[in-house]
Design a protein around this motif. Structure first.
Motif, mmCIF file in Angstrom:
data_model
loop_
_atom_site.group_PDB
_atom_site.id
_atom_site.type_symbol
_atom_site.label_atom_id
_atom_site.label_comp_id
_atom_site.label_asym_id
_atom_site.label_seq_id
_atom_site.Cartn_x
_atom_site.Cartn_y
_atom_site.Cartn_z
ATOM 1 N N ILE A 51 36.812 33.201 31.111
ATOM 2 C CA ILE A 51 38.238 33.455 31.310
ATOM 3 C C ILE A 51 39.007 32.324 30.651
ATOM 4 O O ILE A 51 38.662 31.149 30.785
ATOM 5 N N THR A 52 40.038 32.686 29.898
ATOM 6 C CA THR A 52 40.844 31.685 29.236
ATOM 7 C C THR A 52 41.851 31.073 30.204
ATOM 8 O O THR A 52 42.034 31.549 31.334
ATOM 9 N N ALA A 53 42.537 30.033 29.745
ATOM 10 C CA ALA A 53 43.588 29.435 30.568
ATOM 11 C C ALA A 53 44.673 30.454 30.897
ATOM 12 O O ALA A 53 45.268 30.415 31.979
ATOM 13 N N GLY A 54 44.895 31.369 29.994
ATOM 14 C CA GLY A 54 45.909 32.384 30.204
ATOM 15 C C GLY A 54 45.455 33.587 31.002
ATOM 16 O O GLY A 54 46.248 34.479 31.291
ATOM 17 N N GLY A 55 44.142 33.620 31.340
ATOM 18 C CA GLY A 55 43.656 34.705 32.174
ATOM 19 C C GLY A 55 42.957 35.832 31.438
ATOM 20 O O GLY A 55 42.539 36.815 32.066
ATOM 21 N N THR A 56 42.806 35.716 30.142
ATOM 22 C CA THR A 56 42.062 36.733 29.398
ATOM 23 C C THR A 56 40.578 36.609 29.708
ATOM 24 O O THR A 56 40.030 35.517 29.689
ATOM 25 N N THR A 57 39.959 37.746 29.978
ATOM 26 C CA THR A 57 38.560 37.723 30.403
ATOM 27 C C THR A 57 37.648 38.366 29.367
ATOM 28 O O THR A 57 38.066 39.202 28.563
ATOM 29 N N ASN A 58 36.394 37.965 29.435
ATOM 30 C CA ASN A 58 35.370 38.524 28.557
ATOM 31 C C ASN A 58 34.068 38.543 29.335
ATOM 32 O O ASN A 58 33.809 37.642 30.145
ATOM 33 N N TYR A 59 33.261 39.583 29.094
ATOM 34 C CA TYR A 59 32.026 39.748 29.848
ATOM 35 C C TYR A 59 30.862 40.072 28.931
ATOM 36 O O TYR A 59 31.040 40.682 27.870
ATOM 37 N N ALA A 60 29.677 39.699 29.392
ATOM 38 C CA ALA A 60 28.476 40.197 28.738
ATOM 39 C C ALA A 60 28.488 41.722 28.869
ATOM 40 O O ALA A 60 28.811 42.248 29.944
ATOM 41 N N ASP A 61 28.155 42.391 27.808
ATOM 42 C CA ASP A 61 28.254 43.854 27.792
ATOM 43 C C ASP A 61 27.487 44.495 28.939
ATOM 44 O O ASP A 61 27.944 45.474 29.552
ATOM 45 N N SER A 62 26.335 43.954 29.255
ATOM 46 C CA SER A 62 25.477 44.568 30.272
ATOM 47 C C SER A 62 26.031 44.393 31.684
ATOM 48 O O SER A 62 25.591 45.075 32.614
ATOM 49 N N LEU A 63 27.004 43.499 31.855
ATOM 50 C CA LEU A 63 27.522 43.199 33.184
ATOM 51 C C LEU A 63 28.931 43.725 33.408
ATOM 52 O O LEU A 63 29.430 43.707 34.539
ATOM 53 N N ARG A 64 29.538 44.174 32.340
ATOM 54 C CA ARG A 64 30.911 44.657 32.442
ATOM 55 C C ARG A 64 30.984 45.801 33.456
ATOM 56 O O ARG A 64 30.163 46.705 33.454
ATOM 57 N N GLY A 65 31.937 45.708 34.343
ATOM 58 C CA GLY A 65 32.120 46.739 35.366
ATOM 59 C C GLY A 65 31.522 46.363 36.708
ATOM 60 O O GLY A 65 31.917 46.907 37.744
ATOM 61 N N ARG A 66 30.562 45.457 36.719
ATOM 62 C CA ARG A 66 29.971 45.019 37.991
ATOM 63 C C ARG A 66 30.447 43.624 38.395
ATOM 64 O O ARG A 66 30.566 43.330 39.580
ATOM 65 N N PHE A 67 30.715 42.789 37.401
ATOM 66 C CA PHE A 67 31.117 41.402 37.663
ATOM 67 C C PHE A 67 32.585 41.222 37.278
ATOM 68 O O PHE A 67 33.047 41.811 36.299
ATOM 69 N N THR A 68 33.285 40.385 38.031
ATOM 70 C CA THR A 68 34.685 40.081 37.747
ATOM 71 C C THR A 68 34.907 38.579 37.850
ATOM 72 O O THR A 68 34.624 37.983 38.893
ATOM 73 N N ILE A 69 35.409 38.002 36.780
ATOM 74 C CA ILE A 69 35.740 36.586 36.774
ATOM 75 C C ILE A 69 37.230 36.429 37.055
ATOM 76 O O ILE A 69 38.049 37.250 36.615
ATOM 77 N N SER A 70 37.585 35.388 37.789
ATOM 78 C CA SER A 70 38.993 35.131 38.090
ATOM 79 C C SER A 70 39.182 33.641 38.310
ATOM 80 O O SER A 70 38.211 32.878 38.342
ATOM 81 N N ARG A 71 40.422 33.255 38.455
ATOM 82 C CA ARG A 71 40.718 31.849 38.673
ATOM 83 C C ARG A 71 41.943 31.705 39.556
ATOM 84 O O ARG A 71 42.837 32.578 39.530
ATOM 85 N N ASP A 72 41.982 30.613 40.313
ATOM 86 C CA ASP A 72 43.152 30.267 41.126
ATOM 87 C C ASP A 72 43.535 28.848 40.725
ATOM 88 O O ASP A 72 42.920 27.872 41.187
ATOM 89 N N ASN A 73 44.525 28.745 39.870
ATOM 90 C CA ASN A 73 44.903 27.422 39.358
ATOM 91 C C ASN A 73 45.447 26.514 40.456
ATOM 92 O O ASN A 73 45.294 25.286 40.391
#
Length: 111
Positions: A51-73
């Motif tokens: 996840i970028t500082a701005g909140g843009t996320t990226n996932y390994a293709d095989s995990l997309r849809g099951r895992f969610t990355i987030s942040r609380d600044n």
């Protein structure tokens, strides 16, 4: 001194969920992107999600849809929500910011 401390790992049955946390100190968390990685026994460490500082996320293709990355600044903490866990998700999970790594947290998916 920069510190990254993961927590939230454990033993879970297949199909279960876990939420990992990465608490940081010693850095201005809000200006940096972060990533979650994992390393299973006998395998190379791999990127799970980022996840970028701005909140843009990226996932390994095989995990997309099951895992969610987030942040609380406000809490200087990143998270990885893991759902529908499978035995092949068993690994040590690490968070990373710049060149800094946490110590890892063990996730074991087993019945």
């Amino acid at each position: 001194q920069v510190q990254l401390v993961e927590s939230g790992g454990g033993l879970v049955q297949p199909g279960g969920s876990l939420r990992l946390s990465c608490a940081t100190s010693g850095i201005i968390f809000r200006i940096y992107g972060m990533g979650w990685y994992r390393q299973a026994p006998g395998k190379q460490r791999e990127l799970v999600a980022a996840i970028t500082a701005g909140g843009t996320t990226n996932y390994a293709d095989s995990l997309r849809g099951r895992f969610t990355i987030s942040r609380d600044n406000a809490k200087n903490t990143g998270y990885l929500q893991m759902n529908s866990l499978k035995p092949e998700d068993t690994a040590v999970y690490y968070c990373k910011i710049m060149q800094y790594w946490g110590q890892g947290t063990q996730v074991t998916v087993s019945s």
